[in-house]
Write an enzyme that holds these catalytic residues in place. Structure first.
Site, PDB file in Angstrom:
ATOM      1  CE  LYS A   1      -1.518   1.371   3.909  1.00  0.00           C
ATOM      2  NZ  LYS A   1      -0.712   2.626   3.961  1.00  0.00           N
TER       3      LYS A   1
ATOM      4  CG  ASP B   1      -2.791   0.994   7.161  1.00  0.00           C
ATOM      5  OD1 ASP B   1      -3.539   1.983   7.277  1.00  0.00           O
ATOM      6  OD2 ASP B   1      -1.540   1.079   7.181  1.00  0.00           O
TER       7      ASP B   1
END
Length: 289
Positions: A14, A142
């Site tokens: 990410k 996340d």
């Protein structure tokens, strides 16, 4: 006797294209607003052999830095899912760790999300089953975004997600192979509970145009992280010097930095040059989506 079924999932890194800190909440968590995308050519690999019990074996270039297997986010995500889905079949996970650890790339969260997708496959569930989404949120801030693994706006702690239509972004990722702890960077930011963060410089673009937001955005953790790891600043300078680079920034809490390029060819050429110029660094050209 037939070999056991083996399921595979990539766990793409990410990248925070922007990361704006709005302030620190009374509960101690920081309120964030971040555009995130995922790297096509920087990913861990996770496999699952469905069966009785739950286990994890870790290998790969960064396997030794992944921490104890029983505390790995893969195991924590699986246990969280099992608490929410009665009779959930688990099994033996194998993780090939190819993305640096403590690098601002959400590697552990991506691994946890891949584990939830594998468990969905093994149990005939949809990856967006609310119980799995709840398990993702319980595992880490996340993980819900990584469960989707596509461009999104993350708000709050990361629990509020809005899908973003983003053109693929040719990019180069660089990491000096120095772990930087997220908690340490947030401490260096120095916000007290209830305090609002006032960023230096002009405001970013209004939400709605991802390209403009990226161009005018920032990472509010960057200055604090550079004080902890000056290599981050050096990486930003190196990236910015490459032909075709149209912007550089740090991802997450660092130490990974990235540069955006106009074409994939320019990104690949820059990655080759940077690998030669910074031989001790992890360097990858990729497409962010």
């Amino acid at each position: 006797m037939s070999a056991p079924m083996l399921l595979r999932e990539r766990a793409p890194a990410k990248v925070n294209l922007t990361l704006h800190v709005r302030g620190r909440r009374a509960d101690g968590y920081h309120e964030l607003d971040s555009l995130v995308a995922f790297a096509g050519c920087a990913a861990d690999l996770l496999t699952l052999a469905p069966g009785p019990g739950l286990s994890l074996a870790v290998s790969g270039p960064f396997g030794d830095a992944a921490g104890p297997d029983d505390d790995n986010l893969v195991i924590r995500a699986a246990r969280s899912a099992a608490e929410r889905v009665e009779g959930l079949a688990l099994g033996a996970f194998t993780l090939v760790k190819r993305v640096p650890v403590a690098a601002g790339l959400g590697g552990g969260s991506a691994d946890a999300a891949a584990a939830l997708r594998l468990l969905a496959q093994a149990n005939g569930l949809s990856p967006d089953d609310p119980r799995l989404v709840d398990a993702a949120a319980a595992t880490g801030s996340d993980v819900p975004a990584c469960l989707r693994s596509r461009a999104a706006r993350m708000e709050g702690r990361g629990e509020r997600l809005t899908e973003v239509k983003l053109d693929p972004q040719p990019a180069v990722l660089m990491n000096p192979l120095r772990p930087v702890g997220t908690a340490e960077v947030f401490r260096a930011l120095g916000l007290a509970p209830g305090e609002t963060f006032v960023p230096p410089g002009p405001a970013g673009a209004a939400p709605g145009d991802p390209e403009a937001e990226i161009a005018r955005g920032r990472n509010d953790l960057e200055a604090a992280a550079v004080r902890i790891a000056p290599e981050i600043g050096a990486g930003l300078v190196l990236l910015a010097s490459q032909h075709g680079c149209r912007g550089v920034r740090m991802s997450g809490s660092g130490a990974t930095v990235f540069g955006l390029f106009s074409t994939a060819q320019e990104a690949r050429r820059a990655a080759r040059a940077l690998s030669a110029a910074a031989p001790g660094w992890w360097v990858r050209s990729t497409m962010l989506r």
